[in-house]
Motif scaffolding. Structure first.
Motif, PDB file in Angstrom:
ATOM      1  N   SER A   8       0.833  -1.202   0.000  1.00 44.99           N
ATOM      2  CA  SER A   8       0.000   0.000   0.000  1.00 44.99           C
ATOM      3  C   SER A   8       0.868   1.253   0.000  1.00 44.99           C
ATOM      4  O   SER A   8       2.062   1.213   0.297  1.00 44.99           O
ATOM      5  N   GLU A  11       2.472   1.738   3.336  1.00 45.67           N
ATOM      6  CA  GLU A  11       3.585   0.798   3.539  1.00 45.67           C
ATOM      7  C   GLU A  11       4.835   1.244   2.781  1.00 45.67           C
ATOM      8  O   GLU A  11       5.950   1.041   3.252  1.00 45.67           O
ATOM      9  N   THR A  47       2.011  -1.269  13.036  1.00 46.89           N
ATOM     10  CA  THR A  47       1.088  -2.091  12.245  1.00 46.89           C
ATOM     11  C   THR A  47       1.590  -2.234  10.813  1.00 46.89           C
ATOM     12  O   THR A  47       1.571  -3.327  10.244  1.00 46.89           O
ATOM     13  N   LEU A  48       2.060  -1.128  10.226  1.00 49.32           N
ATOM     14  CA  LEU A  48       2.580  -1.169   8.860  1.00 49.32           C
ATOM     15  C   LEU A  48       3.823  -2.046   8.774  1.00 49.32           C
ATOM     16  O   LEU A  48       3.985  -2.821   7.815  1.00 49.32           O
ATOM     17  N   THR A  50       4.563  -4.595  10.710  1.00 47.18           N
ATOM     18  CA  THR A  50       4.103  -5.985  10.840  1.00 47.18           C
ATOM     19  C   THR A  50       3.531  -6.495   9.525  1.00 47.18           C
ATOM     20  O   THR A  50       3.812  -7.627   9.112  1.00 47.18           O
ATOM     21  N   ARG A  51       2.749  -5.681   8.849  1.00 48.07           N
ATOM     22  CA  ARG A  51       2.190  -6.085   7.546  1.00 48.07           C
ATOM     23  C   ARG A  51       3.302  -6.370   6.542  1.00 48.07           C
ATOM     24  O   ARG A  51       3.233  -7.331   5.774  1.00 48.07           O
ATOM     25  N   ASP A  54       4.913  -9.622   7.320  1.00 51.23           N
ATOM     26  CA  ASP A  54       4.015 -10.699   6.883  1.00 51.23           C
ATOM     27  C   ASP A  54       4.047 -10.891   5.366  1.00 51.23           C
ATOM     28  O   ASP A  54       3.934 -12.014   4.878  1.00 51.23           O
ATOM     29  N   LYS A  55       4.210  -9.805   4.630  1.00 56.12           N
ATOM     30  CA  LYS A  55       4.258  -9.851   3.162  1.00 56.12           C
ATOM     31  C   LYS A  55       5.652 -10.225   2.642  1.00 56.12           C
ATOM     32  O   LYS A  55       5.854 -10.318   1.444  1.00 56.12           O
TER      33      LYS A  55
END
Length: 125
Positions: A8, A11, A47-48, A50-51, A54-55
């Motif tokens: 995003s 991100e 949060t960003l 962590t995303r 995860d990606k």
């Protein structure tokens, strides 16, 4: 080249912070930069991060006291994927009007203009 995940706009801001340094950064360091530059809350930044982990766009080194984060996608790969995504969204408009709009909207230095001319000359051969 490995498949680059969909990232995003928010991100990408985290990725830019990680690319701006030649060493991994802690979540607090990343957060300090983005809180002051963009006025995001530290929780949003975490949060960003962590995303992105995860990606598999960001790696994490958990060997020390603090977790250290580093990019798994280099800046050139990021530019490539963003360019493809942008051109896909602009499909049907044509490249010439997009380039004209970009040139009219951006402040270009003489060096920028010379480099663009050189690229166009090379492409035209």
């Amino acid at each position: 080249m490995k498949e680059i995940p969909r990232i995003s706009e928010s991100e990408w801001e985290v990725m830019k912070v990680l690319w701006s340094s030649n060493h991994p950064r802690t979540a607090n360091e990343i957060s300090e930069i983005l809180v002051s530059d963009i006025n995001w809350s530290p929780k949003t930044v975490r949060t960003l991060i962590t995303r992105l982990v995860d990606k598999q766009a960001v790696g994490i080194d958990q060997s020390g006291k603090s977790y250290l984060y580093f990019p798994l996608i280099d800046k050139e790969q990021g530019l490539q994927i963003e360019t493809r995504s942008f051109l896909k969204r602009m499909k049907g408009i044509g490249l010439k009007p997009i380039l004209a709009q970009f040139i009219n909207e951006q402040k270009l230095s003489e060096q920028d203009i010379m480099e663009l001319r050189k690229l166009l000359d090379q492409r035209g051969r």
